[in-house]
Design an enzyme around this catalytic site. Structure first.
Site, PDB file in Angstrom:
ATOM      1  N   SER A 111      -5.869  -0.448  -9.979  1.00  0.00           N
ATOM      2  CA  SER A 111      -6.113  -0.933  -8.625  1.00  0.00           C
ATOM      3  C   SER A 111      -5.791  -2.405  -8.451  1.00  0.00           C
ATOM      4  CB  SER A 111      -7.577  -0.690  -8.241  1.00  0.00           C
ATOM      5  OG  SER A 111      -8.439  -1.368  -9.135  1.00  0.00           O
ATOM      6  N   HIS A 141      -1.900   4.432  -6.981  1.00  0.00           N
ATOM      7  CA  HIS A 141      -3.276   3.982  -6.807  1.00  0.00           C
ATOM      8  C   HIS A 141      -3.982   4.899  -5.819  1.00  0.00           C
ATOM      9  CE1 HIS A 141      -6.156   0.694  -5.117  1.00  0.00           C
ATOM     10  NE2 HIS A 141      -6.788   1.520  -5.933  1.00  0.00           N
ATOM     11  N   GLU A 164      -1.625   4.514  -2.718  1.00  0.00           N
ATOM     12  CA  GLU A 164      -0.770   3.330  -2.721  1.00  0.00           C
ATOM     13  C   GLU A 164       0.264   3.450  -3.845  1.00  0.00           C
ATOM     14  OE1 GLU A 164      -1.928  -1.173  -1.763  1.00  0.00           O
ATOM     15  OE2 GLU A 164      -2.969  -0.349  -3.505  1.00  0.00           O
ATOM     16  N   ASN A 192      -6.614  -3.856  -2.344  1.00  0.00           N
ATOM     17  CA  ASN A 192      -7.662  -4.685  -2.935  1.00  0.00           C
ATOM     18  C   ASN A 192      -7.471  -6.172  -2.674  1.00  0.00           C
ATOM     19  OD1 ASN A 192      -9.383  -2.734  -3.889  1.00  0.00           O
ATOM     20  ND2 ASN A 192      -8.346  -2.542  -5.854  1.00  0.00           N
TER      21      ASN A 192
END
Length: 285
Positions: A122, A143, A155, A193
């Site tokens: 991540s 991800h 992702e 993130n």
């Protein structure tokens, strides 16, 4: 070079929350899945989570076939060699760069040279993880979001040497699992993130500084910005230890604006990790 039609068997490394979720959605989509972890106990715990998740989805009429049929497509192992017949491998081990690099180095000796390899990291560099292999062009970031069976998005992350055809396959594979994808360059935190961690930490700081109760902070963000979960309940869902580790990684890469909230550190030190431990900012049965 990479064709979705050629993928029948998927290897998943790691039977934790993310690995188990990835195994579940792959099996639900019809793939044969081999899940590898280091201990039988971890594999058993992972299968229990998968069984519970499938049962809940069945109760909501969200599955097109019986949970047992999906479960039968998942086998587990502690032997790395059992991944040898996988047509695609997804790594979902602990968010530690050296651990992930070791996994990908070991994969070089196990899977065929044309097998695509994905990491579910991540925050960590895809390029750095891929450099542990003899075939960095075969490594891509996939991800998944937590909880994997529920969250729609995946992702796709391009490493420095990721083959462009592998990017196309990564999108196609995730979409075949019923997901919607977006793409990011290999920058710290990627899209999600990089933006999410400061938001979570600011929500935690607001609570710690007495701006409002945790319930009102979460309600204010849900009702005021149309997000499905507020920062404190979302942090509990993700896992406070995961949020802390991601924030610390991003602080090293991007500076002080990613400094973890003090209360977040204190919660993790106390073992209050969120839903998975039964207590975080809220309590859970």
């Amino acid at each position: 070079m990479y064709e979705l039609e050629e993928i029948d068997a998927v290897g998943v490394i790691g039977a934790g929350t993310m690995g188990g979720g990835i195994a579940q959605v792959a099996a639900t989509a019809g793939y044969e899945v081999v899940v590898r972890d280091v201990e039988t106990e971890l594999l058993e715990e992972g299968l229990e989570r998968i069984d519970s998740s499938l049962d809940r989805l069945a109760e909501r009429d969200s599955l097109e076939e019986d949970p047992s049929a999906i479960r039968d497509r998942i086998v587990t192992t502690t032997d790395f060699e059992d991944l040898a017949d996988a047509d695609l491998v997804v790594e979902a081990v602990v968010e530690d760069l050296e651990v992930k690099r070791e996994v990908f180095s070991d994969l070089d000796d196990v899977v065929e040279s044309d097998v695509p390899m994905a990491t579910n990291t991540s925050t960590l560099s895809i390029t750095s993880i891929a450099s542990a292999t003899d075939r960095p062009a075969a490594v891509v970031g996939l991800h998944f979001m937590n909880p994997v069976p529920i969250m729609e998005g995946v992702e796709v992350v391009r490493g420095e040497r990721t083959d462009p055809e592998l990017l196309d396959l990564a999108h196609a594979f995730a979409e075949d699992l019923g997901k919607t994808t977006w793409e990011s360059e290999d920058k710290p935190g990627f899209v999600t993130n990089r933006i999410l961690m400061p938001w979570l930490n600011e929500g935690i700081r607001a609570y710690d500084e007495g701006v409002a109760s945790k319930e009102d902070i979460d309600a204010g963000m849900r009702l005021g910005t149309n997000v499905p979960m507020g920062p404190l309940e979302l942090a509990d869902q993700i896992g406070l230890d995961v949020v802390l580790a991601a924030s610390e990684t991003l602080r090293e890469e991007l500076g002080d604006r990613y400094t973890p909230a003090y209360l977040l550190k204190r919660k993790v030190e106390a073992g209050d990790l969120g839903r998975k431990s039964g207590r975080g900012f809220y309590e859970y049965e």
